[in-house]
Design an enzyme around this catalytic site. Structure first.
Site, PDB file in Angstrom:
ATOM      1  N   GLU A   1      77.413  28.246 176.239  1.00  0.00           N
ATOM      2  CA  GLU A   1      76.908  28.884 175.021  1.00  0.00           C
ATOM      3  C   GLU A   1      76.572  27.852 173.945  1.00  0.00           C
ATOM      4  O   GLU A   1      77.459  27.118 173.495  1.00  0.00           O
ATOM      5  CB  GLU A   1      77.944  29.857 174.467  1.00  0.00           C
ATOM      6  CG  GLU A   1      77.500  30.556 173.186  1.00  0.00           C
ATOM      7  CD  GLU A   1      78.588  31.429 172.584  1.00  0.00           C
ATOM      8  OE1 GLU A   1      78.254  32.319 171.792  1.00  0.00           O
ATOM      9  OE2 GLU A   1      79.780  31.208 172.903  1.00  0.00           O
TER      10      GLU A   1
ATOM     11  N   ASP B   1      73.907  33.971 172.223  1.00  0.00           N
ATOM     12  CA  ASP B   1      74.507  34.603 171.057  1.00  0.00           C
ATOM     13  C   ASP B   1      73.464  34.621 169.939  1.00  0.00           C
ATOM     14  O   ASP B   1      73.076  33.570 169.417  1.00  0.00           O
ATOM     15  CB  ASP B   1      75.758  33.842 170.628  1.00  0.00           C
ATOM     16  CG  ASP B   1      76.549  34.579 169.563  1.00  0.00           C
ATOM     17  OD1 ASP B   1      75.938  35.033 168.578  1.00  0.00           O
ATOM     18  OD2 ASP B   1      77.779  34.694 169.698  1.00  0.00           O
TER      19      ASP B   1
ATOM     20  N   GLN C   1      75.246  38.196 173.081  1.00  0.00           N
ATOM     21  CA  GLN C   1      76.196  38.606 172.045  1.00  0.00           C
ATOM     22  C   GLN C   1      75.477  38.793 170.722  1.00  0.00           C
ATOM     23  O   GLN C   1      74.406  38.208 170.488  1.00  0.00           O
ATOM     24  CB  GLN C   1      77.310  37.565 171.901  1.00  0.00           C
ATOM     25  CG  GLN C   1      78.234  37.510 173.112  1.00  0.00           C
ATOM     26  CD  GLN C   1      79.285  36.428 172.998  1.00  0.00           C
ATOM     27  OE1 GLN C   1      79.016  35.331 172.517  1.00  0.00           O
ATOM     28  NE2 GLN C   1      80.493  36.719 173.459  1.00  0.00           N
TER      29      GLN C   1
ATOM     30  N   GLU D   1      80.449  40.441 169.119  1.00  0.00           N
ATOM     31  CA  GLU D   1      81.356  39.378 168.687  1.00  0.00           C
ATOM     32  C   GLU D   1      81.225  39.182 167.178  1.00  0.00           C
ATOM     33  O   GLU D   1      80.692  38.184 166.698  1.00  0.00           O
ATOM     34  CB  GLU D   1      81.065  38.082 169.443  1.00  0.00           C
ATOM     35  CG  GLU D   1      82.190  37.062 169.281  1.00  0.00           C
ATOM     36  CD  GLU D   1      81.923  35.762 170.009  1.00  0.00           C
ATOM     37  OE1 GLU D   1      82.858  35.240 170.629  1.00  0.00           O
ATOM     38  OE2 GLU D   1      80.793  35.251 169.941  1.00  0.00           O
TER      39      GLU D   1
END
Length: 261
Positions: free
Chosen positions: A143, A178, A204, A240
């Site tokens: 990530e 993300d 996310q 998240e």
């Protein structure tokens, strides 16, 4: 239609960890994710998942000494043995809990570090992890994380994450996209989702810039959810974010999607 997983490390913190599973299910979530499961027996976590009809979407491999500020070891020279034993532990948990995705954190690298050496170690560790995970049907994720929240983190940009996965060349090594981190570092999220979709293994979300609910801040998530749907994404979207007040009270953004489902 998007499917959402509650991140139990950030959401439902008004409850003890093992009680968060039930709270998430009560609010309509069908899956959960979190940073680390290792403070609890894997069998106990599996029991909570089964009790509440939840799918485990994701968790992280051991990150080193989290309490001391470490954020992964995969790109840290000299920590290879620790990384590999930690990843083996993650696979053991995954085999009991039932998830098929494990996020591997790269780690914090000093400004004067030999980045070429760190990258070489990162590639070696990721190749090892991917090969180990393949035997269990597990996908390894990396990530890109923004430098504002995590200064010194080795991997920051989506293109770099994709390049690393391509260089390793393992089919079960993908990027965890993300939207919060990408918006802070690069922006142009829809185009990056479209550009990199084949190499994305998990998505996310969080509001930007405060990392609250996705209906707060500068990102147009309904538009991005449509983009994600049009791309044919079949995975979970991890929530998240840190609720601005109570977790359940801030889920107004989720209700239309639960109704449509």
């Amino acid at each position: 239609m998007p499917r959402f997983a509650a991140n139990l490390s950030m959401m439902y913190t008004e409850h003890d960890f093992l009680d968060r599973f039930g709270a998430a299910a009560k609010d309509g979530f069908q899956a959960v994710e979190y940073l680390f499961p290792y403070d609890h027996p894997a069998a106990e976590i599996r029991k909570r998942l089964d009790e509440h009809g939840l799918t485990q979407a994701l968790f992280n491999a051991p990150p080193g000494d989290w309490a001391a500020g470490e954020r992964g070891t995969a790109a840290l020279p000299g920590r290879e043995t620790e990384f590999r034993s930690g990843f083996a532990r993650a696979l053991e948990y995954a085999s009991v809990i039932g998830n098929d995705r494990i996020h591997v954190m790269a780690g914090l690298v000093p400004a004067d570090a030999d980045r070429a050496r760190c990258r070489a170690v990162y590639l070696e560790n990721l190749a090892y992890a991917a090969a180990s995970a393949a035997a269990h049907g597990v996908t390894v994720l990396i990530e890109p994380i923004n430098t504002r929240d995590m200064p010194g983190y080795f991997l920051n940009l989506q293109g770099d994450g994709q390049a690393i996965c391509q260089q390793v060349g393992a089919a079960n090594l993908l990027v965890q996209f993300d939207c919060y981190h990408c918006q802070i570092m690069e922006g142009d999220i829809a185009k990056k989702l479209q550009r990199d979709f084949a190499g994305i293994g998990h998505i996310q979300i969080a509001g930007v810039p405060e990392r609250h609910e996705p209906d707060i801040g500068e990102l147009n998530y309904p538009y991005l959810f449509d983009v994600i749907d049009q791309l044919g994404y079949q995975g979970w979207i991890g929530c998240e974010y840190r609720p601005r007040a109570g977790t359940s009270e801030g889920l107004g953004w989720l209700k239309p999607y639960l109704t449509r489902r």
